[in-house]
Design a protein around this motif. Structure first.
Motif, short mmCIF file in Angstrom:
data_model
loop_
_atom_site.label_atom_id
_atom_site.label_comp_id
_atom_site.label_asym_id
_atom_site.label_seq_id
_atom_site.Cartn_x
_atom_site.Cartn_y
_atom_site.Cartn_z
N SER A 105 49.75 43.34 41.51
CA SER A 105 48.47 44.07 41.56
C SER A 105 48.47 45.12 42.67
O SER A 105 47.48 45.27 43.41
N ASP A 228 44.65 37.31 38.42
CA ASP A 228 44.05 38.21 37.43
C ASP A 228 43.08 39.13 38.17
O ASP A 228 43.21 39.32 39.39
N GLN A 229 42.13 39.69 37.46
CA GLN A 229 41.18 40.62 38.07
C GLN A 229 40.34 39.96 39.16
O GLN A 229 39.73 40.64 39.99
N ASN A 230 40.29 38.64 39.19
CA ASN A 230 39.52 37.91 40.21
C ASN A 230 40.36 37.55 41.43
O ASN A 230 39.86 36.90 42.35
N GLY A 231 41.60 37.97 41.44
CA GLY A 231 42.48 37.64 42.56
C GLY A 231 43.26 36.36 42.30
O GLY A 231 43.44 35.94 41.16
N VAL A 233 43.69 32.47 42.20
CA VAL A 233 42.92 31.24 42.08
C VAL A 233 43.88 30.12 41.68
O VAL A 233 44.61 30.24 40.70
#
Length: 242
Positions: A105, A228-231, A233
């Motif tokens: 990312s 993902d787009q949320n970082g 996890v």
């Protein structure tokens, strides 16, 4: 989506972990762009010439995932550092150096198995240095398989005993070594396994916020780290009942 796992310690006798891993491939990993396996994938790996039916089953499952479009990368751990190119070809995966600096990312991230960070465990580090020496690796790979099996049994017995008697801080990473390695590689994120202590540790590197993410081991639960787009996890899930 990127997924990272480590320390599955796959072996024929742990049907719960095997089934959990195969389900993970079919349900989660098939949707990922890439899967990174950061060492100790197998409980023990004595060489690519020891492809048991169990090992072939695992290789075939990985190959099927690779064929579906998910890129697979595998790193040596302290229990499976004899994984070679033959297994990787059979499994459709790429062997990853330890450590490896990659981009996720848009950020540089350092991936490691994690055992080299435990510098307070001087006895283990001496053994690691000896076993990972190129000459030692060549000799190990050319020993008869029966001798490798005998050596592995002795090493595992010794390791279990020493782990029981060593203090917890000895078998965990050394904070100063973590900072040194992150600074040397110019990263604010380090991801590793080995210690079986899943957590995200917040720290400062070069006066900037940084994180060390420790992957969970598969024993009573399965674990995977998802980006993902949320970082980042980390997820735990129940393994199938034997």
């Amino acid at each position: 989506m990127i997924l990272l796992i480590s320390d599955l310690h796959l072996e024929a006798g742990r049907h719960d972990i095997t089934r959990g891993f195969l389900d993970f491939l079919e349900q989660q990993a098939v949707k990922a762009k890439a899967l990174y396996i950061l060492g100790d994938f197998f409980e023990v790996w004595l060489g690519d010439d020891d492809m048991s039916p169990f090992a072939k089953q695992i290789a075939e499952a990985l190959h099927a995932l690779s064929q579906s479009g998910t890129r697979i990368f595998i790193m040596h751990g302290n229990r499976d550092f004899l994984i070679g190119e033959h297994f990787c070809r059979e499994a459709g995966c790429t062997l990853l150096a330890d450590p490896s600096l990659i981009e996720l990312s848009g950020e540089k991230v350092l991936l490691m198995h994690g055992d080299s960070l435990c510098t307070e465990d001087t006895g283990y580090q001496r053994l690691r240095f000896c076993l990972r020496n190129p000459l030692s690796l060549w000799l190990l790979k050319h020993l008869p398989l029966c001798l490798r099996r005998s050596l592995a049994r002795r090493l595992r017995k010794t390791s279990r005993h020493q782990t029981q008697v060593k203090a917890g801080n000895i078998t965990d990473v050394t904070p100063d070594e973590v900072r040194r390695v992150m600074q040397a590689n110019g990263v604010q994120t380090l991801i590793h396994g080995h210690t079986h202590r899943p957590a995200t540790h917040v720290l400062q590197i070069n006066h900037q916020p940084a994180q060390r993410i420790v992957l969970g081991d598969w024993d009573k639960q399965g674990w995977f780290l998802q980006l993902d787009q949320n970082g980042f996890v980390q997820h735990a899930f129940d393994l199938p009942v034997n």
